[in-house]
Design an enzyme around this catalytic site. Structure first.
Site, short mmCIF file in Angstrom:
data_model
loop_
_atom_site.label_atom_id
_atom_site.label_comp_id
_atom_site.label_asym_id
_atom_site.label_seq_id
_atom_site.Cartn_x
_atom_site.Cartn_y
_atom_site.Cartn_z
N LYS A 32 0.84 -1.20 0.00
CA LYS A 32 0.00 0.00 0.00
C LYS A 32 0.88 1.25 0.00
CE LYS A 32 -3.85 -0.10 2.18
NZ LYS A 32 -4.51 -0.55 3.40
N ARG A 101 -3.27 2.96 8.72
CA ARG A 101 -3.67 1.76 7.96
C ARG A 101 -2.49 0.82 7.77
NH1 ARG A 101 -6.51 3.49 2.64
NH2 ARG A 101 -7.85 1.75 3.13
N GLY A 110 -8.25 -7.10 4.15
CA GLY A 110 -9.14 -7.28 5.29
C GLY A 110 -8.55 -8.08 6.43
N MET A 112 -5.83 -7.24 8.35
CA MET A 112 -5.25 -6.47 9.44
C MET A 112 -6.09 -5.21 9.68
SD MET A 112 -1.24 -7.06 8.91
CE MET A 112 -1.29 -6.50 7.25
N ARG A 345 -3.68 -1.00 -5.91
CA ARG A 345 -2.87 -2.22 -5.80
C ARG A 345 -3.37 -3.21 -6.84
NH1 ARG A 345 -5.29 -4.18 0.00
NH2 ARG A 345 -7.44 -4.46 -0.66
N HIS A 468 -16.52 -7.74 1.92
CA HIS A 468 -15.46 -8.59 2.48
C HIS A 468 -15.61 -10.05 2.02
CE1 HIS A 468 -13.77 -11.15 5.70
NE2 HIS A 468 -12.77 -10.29 5.60
N ARG A 592 -1.19 -48.48 -16.96
CA ARG A 592 -1.05 -49.58 -15.98
C ARG A 592 -1.89 -50.74 -16.50
NH1 ARG A 592 -1.32 -44.92 -12.16
NH2 ARG A 592 0.36 -45.12 -10.64
N SER A 801 11.59 -44.01 -16.57
CA SER A 801 10.44 -43.24 -16.10
C SER A 801 10.43 -43.36 -14.58
CB SER A 801 9.15 -43.79 -16.70
OG SER A 801 8.06 -43.08 -16.16
N CYS A 869 6.26 -40.69 -13.91
CA CYS A 869 4.86 -41.08 -14.02
C CYS A 869 4.21 -41.30 -12.66
CB CYS A 869 4.69 -42.30 -14.91
SG CYS A 869 5.53 -43.74 -14.26
N TYR A 889 9.95 -35.20 -20.14
CA TYR A 889 8.51 -34.98 -20.00
C TYR A 889 8.06 -35.32 -18.58
CZ TYR A 889 8.01 -40.01 -20.07
OH TYR A 889 8.10 -41.34 -19.72
C1 PEP Z 1 5.03 -45.24 -9.13
O1 PEP Z 1 5.44 -46.06 -8.33
O2 PEP Z 1 5.32 -44.02 -9.07
C2 PEP Z 1 4.11 -45.64 -10.20
C3 PEP Z 1 3.72 -44.80 -11.13
O3 PEP Z 1 3.65 -46.91 -10.16
P1 PEP Z 1 2.46 -47.41 -9.25
O4 PEP Z 1 1.87 -46.24 -8.58
O5 PEP Z 1 1.52 -48.11 -10.17
O6 PEP Z 1 3.18 -48.34 -8.33
#
Ligand code: PEP
Ligand code: MG
Length: 929
Positions: A32, A101, A110, A112, A345, A468, A592, A801, A869, A889
């Site tokens: 402020k 203030r 709101g 303080m 602000r 508020h 899976r 992965s 994953c 990724y």
């Molecule tokens: C993990 O272990 O991170 C995974 C993706 O496999 P799951 O959760 O199926 O064991």
């Protein structure tokens, strides 16, 4: 001597101290204070003020008193603004009144305290009446001071002032404050002073300096008030920052019908529409608008009431929005036709508005696309994908007479829950009884924030879009309807009534923050469609463009990506794959396969396969499963045409496919007792088989690659199914990119044992089907040993992965199924763990294993593809880590794909390599040419 106080015209001094950083300026004088300084510099009409620094607050918290020199500097600054305003603090002839203030570095709307009209005493009031000849205004201002000072500084409950006022108005037959005349307010001042005295045993201070010092102290103290602390916890604001205190010359919106006060947003904070949205009250003081005490007028009406002030206001706010390149939340007062700006602000906004404003501002050229991407948080994207009420269900509810009322749609989203009429109860029922609660109040106050945060939705019967309740709900993404005035709330009876219908505490309601409608009972919700949210689609496209940019990431070593992260998805079925693709996923990072085994028509075959006593019998059962699996994979390849698809071979232990042991045992015992023989032998056999499969800690047992090595027929069937499906798809013209993933590897020897067998099957299928396509074999890194020996594992695996669910479990030695319910909460509460490591990657432990595994793996195989994953693949903080360590990724559930796309872009922008500065010599040479 430390400088604790800065004057309105000292912005450059603060900037210098902050090393030129505006963020640093905010850290010193609060958001402020910084806004006021900046506006003053830009010659926006701001009343003279000074700011006591956040550092002074921190020093006060430590010592319990003002730091040395602060009060002297305050008095000196006060002299200065007296001069600028041409008035004198405490002088009855020509008095200066000030506001006090709070204003921390990050705005905490709101949370303080604020006190207005400081400097008013009996003598000053008399003097002002003589000078201003506006008696009503003076007594109104004075009673406000007594009330605010009493509640904020002395901690007197609001009711001590509210009840006598209500009683007085009833007695006089007044409905609104505006009907109170000068003599009424004068009488109220007496009544309030009496209430003050009887509540705290002290006389209301008649020394203006005492008022000022106590008020400043109260603002410092409010930094550690419950509501401010709760807010900081929720928002992740450090407790160490402290709040600044702004002492500002009072200007008055309550000086008559040529005076007004208001708050406004330069764009609609609920929808993001590019249109000023604000409210004002004639002849009133600031807090009346925010508290929603009187229904305010929309700011457009000011055009009629005070055209000149309106014009100036629109010009200034347009300038401010341009200057800050963001939507502004402003407070203003018009005193006898003259406009004063009291605050600007960056305005809080809903998720929907955040996206629209960011995209619009980029399209208007006010900010860059990268800035637009940065302006929206992954959590906001998440909120936009939250359920909304189903349109048809709402129409049906209306027809069934369940519609209760319509109020202002203050914060969008659908909330269904049980009603509670105060914050404590709403919080208690949500936290302790795990109910979905809706907090219902006539209007909310800062003390109610904990109940709002705990609730699924908020409903008020009074107040407008800037009240508020509305501001706080928007900030936290809680669906909220305010000002549903048809609802009559009886706080004593703890019920609410609309028309003839009465709802009691604990009854269900549905609150639609998107339309402002409120219904009795539960209305089903529907998933919002991403495709219909055009601005969000645009923003995510820009996010993808950031990640696709070459050299947005510095390569850590050979083979490391220089573009940002891609977002893939965890999907087991074609319909999920299609949804994820429409959400922007460009690959499947985890299918899976065992989920497919649980389908009702398949499970008996799977059980038969498990119980088979010979390899032939097992193969026979597997042959029955093969066409099912082939069909599953075919659907996935088709849905992901042109994208990589990682299919993980069977992972869980076999007992998971078997009936529940205890239940079966009970059945067998009952049959035995009742002498039933038919089918008993089969059941006994099944029970014995289940017993033999039993493991005391199945998560570390015969699963993953261990199971495949013990019973290779299953994965051989799976690989055949994958390759046959891929071949069939390829022959139909679909671009297939299968990647076969072996789970739970601990040593490369396991891969060396299983992988060649599987590769042979793959090649054989391609020959049989006379088709060729590229494929990969890789592994999950889920066991610390695999991570540590990644250099060896990469010799066999073409991709890694990270299965961070298991990797976290095994690195910490916590059972992933039990830790969360048993001790993780205690660990977090006790500060042993900062975050739940199953939600956010533990960078120091699990994260370090990942980082080194990538380095070692790519040393062996530079082109090694790396992903994640585990559940962490959809968590923004973990995504940032994956960016830092060089993942190609992240893969997450379809619903989190949009969030991950934005989080990936944020990481890319945050860690963008800085271009090396051009050597001066070279620049000169170029210039010569
Ligand atoms: C993990 O272990 O991170 C995974 C993706 O496999 P799951 O959760 O199926 O064991
Ligand atoms: Mg796993």
């Amino acid at each position: 001597m430390t400088k604790w106080v800065y004057l309105y015209n000292q912005v450059s001094e603060v900037e210098k101290l902050a090393g030129g950083s505006w963020d640093g300026v905010k850290a010193i004088v609060g958001g402020k204070g910084a806004g006021l300084l900046d506006m003053t510099r830009a010659k926006v009409p701001v009343p003279p003020f000074f700011t006591i620094t956040t550092e002074a607050c921190t020093a006060y918290q430590k010592a319990g008193k003002f730091p040395q020199g602060m009060w002297e500097q305050t008095l000196k600054a006060l002299r200065n603004i007296e001069k600028a305003a041409g008035q004198k603090f405490g002088d009855p002839k020509n008095p200066l009144l000030v506001s006090c203030r709070s204003g921390a570095k990050f705005s905490m709307p709101g949370m303080m305290d604020t006190i207005l009209n400081l400097g008013l005493t009996d003598a000053v009031a008399e003097g002002m009446i003589r000078a201003a000849k506006n008696e009503r205004f003076v007594w109104d201002s004075y009673r406000r001071l007594v009330e605010m000072f009493g509640t904020v500084v002395m901690g007197i409950p609001d009711e001590k002032f509210e009840h006598p006022l209500d009683k007085y108005k009833r007695k006089k037959g007044y409905k609104l404050d505006i009907e109170m005349r000068a003599e009424d307010w004068k009488e109220m001042v007496g009544i309030y002073k009496e209430a003050y005295h009887s509540s705290c045993g002290q006389i209301f201070p008649q020394d203006p300096y005492k008022q000022l010092s106590l008020a400043t102290e109260a603002v410092f103290k409010s930094w550690n008030g419950k509501r401010a602390v709760d807010y900081r916890r929720k928002e992740g604001i450090p407790d160490t920052l402290g709040t600044a205190v702004n002492i500002c010359t009072m200007v008055f919106g309550n000086m008559g019908d040529d005076s007004a006060t208001g708050v406004a947003f330069t764009r609609n904070p609920s929808t993001g529409e590019k249109k000023m949205m604000g409210e004002y009250l004639l002849n009133a003081q600031g807090e009346d608008v925010v508290a929603g005490i009187r229904n305010a007028d929309p700011v457009e009406n000011l055009k009629r009431h005070m055209p000149d002030a309106y014009k100036q206001f629109m010009a200034i706010t347009a300038r401010l929005e341009k200057h800050y390149a963001d939507m502004q939340d402003v407070e203003f007062t018009i005193e006898r036709g003259k406009l004063w700006m009291l605050q600007t602000r960056v305005g809080k906004r809903t998720a929907k508005a955040a996206v629209k404003i960011a995209v619009d501002m980029a399209n208007e050229g006010l900010i860059s696309r990268d800035q637009a991407v940065r302006r929206v948080t992954p959590e906001q994207v998440d909120a936009l994908l939250h359920p909304q009420f189903d349109d048809e269900a709402m129409i049906k509810a209306e027809k069934e007479g369940k519609f209760l009322a319509k109020g202002v749609n203050a914060s969008p989203g659908a909330a269904v829950g049980q009603i509670y009429f105060d914050a404590d109860k709403a919080e208690e029922y949500a936290k302790e009884h795990k109910q979905d609660t809706i907090m219902v109040r006539p209007f909310t106050k800062p003390d109610d924030v904990h109940g709002m945060i705990a609730s699924k939705g908020v409903l008020t019967s009074e107040g407008g879009a800037t009240s508020h309740a509305a501001v706080v709900a928007r900030q936290f993404g809680i669906p909220c309807v305010v000002g549903a005035s048809a609802i009559k709330i009886d706080l004593e009876k703890r019920s609410m009534t609309v028309g003839g219908m009465t709802l009691k505490e604990g009854d269900w309601v549905s609150v639609d923050g998107t339309t402002g409608k409120v219904f009795a009972g539960k209305i089903p919700t529907a998933e919002p469609s991403l495709e219909e949210q055009k601005e969000l689609m645009t923003l995510l496209k820009w996010a993808d463009e950031v990640c696709a940019r070459k050299n947005i990431r510095a390569a850590l070593a050979k083979g490391y990506p220089t573009r940002g992260l891609q977002v893939w998805t965890n999907a087991d079925y074609p319909k999920d794959a299609r949804r994820a693709r429409s959400y922007g996923a460009v690959g499947i990072g985890l299918c899976r396969t065992e989920h497919m085994f649980f389908e009702p028509e398949r499970l008996p075959i799977v059980q038969r396969m498990i119980l088979a006593e010979t390899s032939e019998a097992r193969t026979e059962a597997l042959n029955l499963l093969l066409p099912h699996q082939r069909k599953d994979f075919d659907g996935l390849f088709e849905a992901m045409d042109g994208c990589p698809v990682i299919i993980r071979l069977i992972d869980p232990p076999l007992h998971e496919f078997m009936p529940d042991e205890e239940k079966l045992f009970e059945e067998v015992v009952t049959m035995r007792v009742q002498g039933q023989t038919e089918g008993l032998a089969d059941k006994e056999k099944l029970l014995a088989a289940i017993k033999s499969l039993h493991e005391s800690n199945p998560m570390m047992g015969l699963r993953g690659v261990r199971l495949s090595i013990s019973m290779p027929e299953i994965v051989e069937m799976q690989v055949r199914a994958i390759f046959e499906a891929a071949a069939d798809c390829a022959l139909r013209g679909i671009k297939v990119k299968p990647e076969i993933m072996i789970p739970l590897t601990g040593t490369v020897k396991e891969l060396e044992w299983i992988q060649p067998r599987l590769e042979r099957i793959g090649k054989a299928v391609m020959q049989e089907k006379k088709v060729k396509f590229a494929y990969k074999f890789g592994t999950m890194i889920e066991i610390p040993r695999a991570a540590v020996t990644a250099a060896e594992v990469a010799a066999q695996a073409q991709f890694f992965s990270f299965g961070t669910n298991d990797l976290t479990q095994m690195t910490f030695g916590y059972s992933r199924d039990d830790a969360e319910r048993n001790f993780l909460i205690t660990y977090q509460e006790q500060g042993i763990l900062e975050k739940n490591p199953f939600q956010t990657i533990d960078r120091d432990g699990v994260g370090a294993l990942m980082k080194n595994a990538i380095l070692d793996g790519r040393r062996t195989r530079p082109e090694l593809e790396v992903g994640i994953c585990g559940e962490h693949g959809g968590d923004p903080d973990s995504i940032e880590w994956c960016h830092i360590i060089g993942n190609d990724y992240v893969s997450c559930s379809p619903f989190r794909v949009p969030i991950a796309r934005l989080a990936a872009a944020h990481a890319a922008l945050k860690y963008k390599p800085v271009k090396p500065a051009r050597k001066p010599g070279k620049a000169r040479k170029k210039a010569k040419k």
